[in-house]
Design an enzyme around this catalytic site. Sequence first.
Site, PDB file in Angstrom:
ATOM      1  N   LYS A   7       0.837  -1.216   0.000  1.00  0.00           N
ATOM      2  CA  LYS A   7       0.000   0.000   0.000  1.00  0.00           C
ATOM      3  C   LYS A   7       0.864   1.255   0.000  1.00  0.00           C
ATOM      4  CE  LYS A   7      -1.613   1.502   4.142  1.00  0.00           C
ATOM      5  NZ  LYS A   7      -1.323   2.893   4.522  1.00  0.00           N
ATOM      6  N   ASN A   8       1.862   1.294   0.895  1.00  0.00           N
ATOM      7  CA  ASN A   8       2.640   2.523   1.048  1.00  0.00           C
ATOM      8  C   ASN A   8       3.664   2.736  -0.070  1.00  0.00           C
ATOM      9  OD1 ASN A   8       1.116   3.130   3.237  1.00  0.00           O
ATOM     10  ND2 ASN A   8       2.657   2.572   4.770  1.00  0.00           N
ATOM     11  N   CYS A 107      -4.414  12.417  13.811  1.00  0.00           N
ATOM     12  CA  CYS A 107      -5.202  11.200  13.619  1.00  0.00           C
ATOM     13  C   CYS A 107      -5.026  10.314  14.837  1.00  0.00           C
ATOM     14  CB  CYS A 107      -4.840  10.488  12.320  1.00  0.00           C
ATOM     15  SG  CYS A 107      -3.308   9.596  12.397  1.00  0.00           S
ATOM     16  N   ARG A 112       0.925  14.324  13.726  1.00  0.00           N
ATOM     17  CA  ARG A 112       1.366  14.174  12.338  1.00  0.00           C
ATOM     18  C   ARG A 112       1.327  15.460  11.509  1.00  0.00           C
ATOM     19  NH1 ARG A 112      -1.015   8.615  10.065  1.00  0.00           N
ATOM     20  NH2 ARG A 112       0.816   8.766   8.745  1.00  0.00           N
ATOM     21  N   ASP A 295       4.893   0.391  12.016  1.00  0.00           N
ATOM     22  CA  ASP A 295       3.687  -0.258  11.485  1.00  0.00           C
ATOM     23  C   ASP A 295       3.572  -1.735  11.889  1.00  0.00           C
ATOM     24  OD1 ASP A 295       2.963   2.108  10.331  1.00  0.00           O
ATOM     25  OD2 ASP A 295       3.627   1.591   8.308  1.00  0.00           O
ATOM     26  N   ARG A 387      -8.529  -0.705   4.914  1.00  0.00           N
ATOM     27  CA  ARG A 387      -7.700   0.361   4.342  1.00  0.00           C
ATOM     28  C   ARG A 387      -6.360  -0.190   3.877  1.00  0.00           C
ATOM     29  NH1 ARG A 387      -7.036   5.578   7.822  1.00  0.00           N
ATOM     30  NH2 ARG A 387      -5.845   5.940   5.938  1.00  0.00           N
TER      31      ARG A 387
HETATM   32  N1  EPU Z   1       6.609  14.521  11.076  1.00  0.00           N
HETATM   33  C1  EPU Z   1       6.649  15.851  11.421  1.00  0.00           C
HETATM   34  N2  EPU Z   1       6.561  16.778  10.410  1.00  0.00           N
HETATM   35  C2  EPU Z   1       6.430  16.422   9.098  1.00  0.00           C
HETATM   36  C3  EPU Z   1       6.393  15.051   8.765  1.00  0.00           C
HETATM   37  C4  EPU Z   1       6.498  14.121   9.785  1.00  0.00           C
HETATM   38  O1  EPU Z   1       6.748  16.220  12.591  1.00  0.00           O
HETATM   39  O2  EPU Z   1       6.343  17.317   8.248  1.00  0.00           O
HETATM   40  C5  EPU Z   1       6.737  13.499  12.150  1.00  0.00           C
HETATM   41  C6  EPU Z   1       5.477  12.669  12.312  1.00  0.00           C
HETATM   42  O3  EPU Z   1       4.514  13.316  13.102  1.00  0.00           O
HETATM   43  C7  EPU Z   1       6.029  11.401  12.902  1.00  0.00           C
HETATM   44  C8  EPU Z   1       7.394  11.261  12.217  1.00  0.00           C
HETATM   45  O4  EPU Z   1       7.716  12.568  11.752  1.00  0.00           O
HETATM   46  O5  EPU Z   1       6.210  11.582  14.271  1.00  0.00           O
HETATM   47  C9  EPU Z   1       7.457  10.295  11.063  1.00  0.00           C
HETATM   48  O6  EPU Z   1       6.333  10.471  10.223  1.00  0.00           O
HETATM   49  P1  EPU Z   1       6.373  10.200   8.648  1.00  0.00           P
HETATM   50  O7  EPU Z   1       6.257  11.509   7.945  1.00  0.00           O
HETATM   51  O8  EPU Z   1       7.518   9.332   8.294  1.00  0.00           O
HETATM   52  O9  EPU Z   1       5.013   9.402   8.443  1.00  0.00           O
HETATM   53  P2  EPU Z   1       4.130   9.431   7.137  1.00  0.00           P
HETATM   54  O10 EPU Z   1       4.993   9.669   5.968  1.00  0.00           O
HETATM   55  O11 EPU Z   1       2.962  10.319   7.364  1.00  0.00           O
HETATM   56  C10 EPU Z   1       4.340   6.901   6.512  1.00  0.00           C
HETATM   57  C11 EPU Z   1       3.406   5.749   6.321  1.00  0.00           C
HETATM   58  C12 EPU Z   1       2.850   5.328   7.678  1.00  0.00           C
HETATM   59  C13 EPU Z   1       4.023   4.925   8.574  1.00  0.00           C
HETATM   60  C14 EPU Z   1       5.012   6.088   8.684  1.00  0.00           C
HETATM   61  C15 EPU Z   1       6.273   5.754   9.465  1.00  0.00           C
HETATM   62  C16 EPU Z   1       2.570   6.143   4.097  1.00  0.00           C
HETATM   63  C17 EPU Z   1       1.431   6.506   3.215  1.00  0.00           C
HETATM   64  N3  EPU Z   1       2.344   6.150   5.406  1.00  0.00           N
HETATM   65  O12 EPU Z   1       3.575   7.945   7.101  1.00  0.00           O
HETATM   66  O13 EPU Z   1       2.018   4.198   7.457  1.00  0.00           O
HETATM   67  O14 EPU Z   1       3.565   4.597   9.853  1.00  0.00           O
HETATM   68  O15 EPU Z   1       5.422   6.514   7.366  1.00  0.00           O
HETATM   69  O16 EPU Z   1       6.921   4.674   8.900  1.00  0.00           O
HETATM   70  O17 EPU Z   1       3.635   5.804   3.621  1.00  0.00           O
HETATM   71  C18 EPU Z   1       0.269   2.676   7.908  1.00  0.00           C
HETATM   72  O18 EPU Z   1       0.469   2.150   6.805  1.00  0.00           O
HETATM   73  O19 EPU Z   1      -0.459   2.135   8.801  1.00  0.00           O
HETATM   74  C19 EPU Z   1       0.915   3.952   8.235  1.00  0.00           C
HETATM   75  C20 EPU Z   1       0.471   4.747   9.208  1.00  0.00           C
END
Ligand code: EPU
Length: 408
Positions: A7-8, A107, A112, A295, A387
């Site tokens: 998915k990701n 969320c 996030r 995850d 999802r």
């Molecule tokens: N963060 C910030 N600012 C930003 C971006 C991130 O503070 O601008 C923080 C987040 O709040 C978090 C950390 O950085 O504490 C890491 O977040 P990241 O941005 O890596 O998460 P994401 O890109 O929103 C993806 C996956 C998630 C997975 C995370 C971590 C996708 C679509 N989603 O989310 O997947 O948990 O990376 O590996 O790729 C899931 O599939 O269940 C899922 C939640």
Amino acid sequence: MRVSGAKNAVLPLMAASLLADAPVEIVGAPRLRDIATFGKLLSLMGASVERIDAGEDGREAVRIDPREIRKAEAPYDLVKTMRASVLVLGPLVARYGRARISLPGGCAIGARPIDQHLKGLELLGAKTTLSEGYVGVEAARLSGATVYFDMKTVTGTENLMMAATLAKGTTVLKNAAQEPEVCCLAQALRAMGADIEGDGTDEIVVRGVASLRGGRHDVIADRIEASTLLLAGAITGGDVTAEGADPSAMDAVLQKLSESGAEIAASPGLVRVRREGRVRSVNVETSPYPGFPTDVQAQFMAYMCLGDGFSIVRETIFENRFMHAAELRRMGAKIDISGNTAAVKGVPFLSGAPLMATDLRASASLVLAGLAAKGTTEVLRIYHLDRGYEELESKLSSLGAEIARVKE
Ligand code: EPU
């Protein structure tokens, strides 16, 4: 059990189609609610999105034709159901000079924010504004720059990498995320004509090009689904083989499984996990790739509930990702939470109970606990599962689980 496409990895590839000037086909995209939602988002913008037969052993592909895009906008209704919608930001600004997306709120697992995505786009020369809950981003043409991320962010890295492909000059992304899904995106972008190096390391260099072509891309196997299925085997003292899984992308999980007493056999495209007797309690701490994935934390915690001693589970990525613990306690698990640390005292057995799913991976953890528990477990709000898991109940049934979908 055959593992589905990730998915990701599919979601960023769908976003990347916005950069192309011809159709993009994503082969091996699973049938998941998040993928359907992303398709709806792209359709609202004017893209045509369809599922097609990929012509290889009955595999399916999602085909996206971006040539009629007319509306560079992601509305609240969709963003509130799927945060990954934010991935359209970089491609839209790079290709169409502007984007307007509803700012995602917090969320179930944490606040996030997307400050790193916005900071990066600003460094590439975009102007960002916030009004009525929407972020507007504009740039006649982005210019290459050095972007240092304050923390490893997966979609932040993906967004900036996509934006930089069409920018003028060279972009260097420092402290970049190293997840296999980032590499899958980089590989697809290269096949579309982008000039990208360093994906898989913490520094990615993107030299901007004038345009990107369409193409057909294979999606990598879902390492989180594979880990979940293997843990289903481990928690029940079973023997599960994940076909199509890439063991090299799962080192942290496989090592913890091995420390917990499971027997692992891995070769390219195949991982087998067998376990008998009492589970050995082990400690885990989540961290960005190649660390233990956040995850898989909830599913691993369910497993540790049946350990022979104490297990410390530390969550360092999201500040509120222990919602499953309260539900596991209703099954007899002994879990104490203090800040980002859970102390899990293993118990000899869990008892089935009605439970409430709170997010995608928490739901999977409750299903795993239910498989191992004495008696019947009912997991409510399973729309969270749909999802991100393709036909989880039929995959688990064919492994011998007694599991059925019933109407809530
Ligand atoms: N963060 C910030 N600012 C930003 C971006 C991130 O503070 O601008 C923080 C987040 O709040 C978090 C950390 O950085 O504490 C890491 O977040 P990241 O941005 O890596 O998460 P994401 O890109 O929103 C993806 C996956 C998630 C997975 C995370 C971590 C996708 C679509 N989603 O989310 O997947 O948990 O990376 O590996 O790729 C899931 O599939 O269940 C899922 C939640």
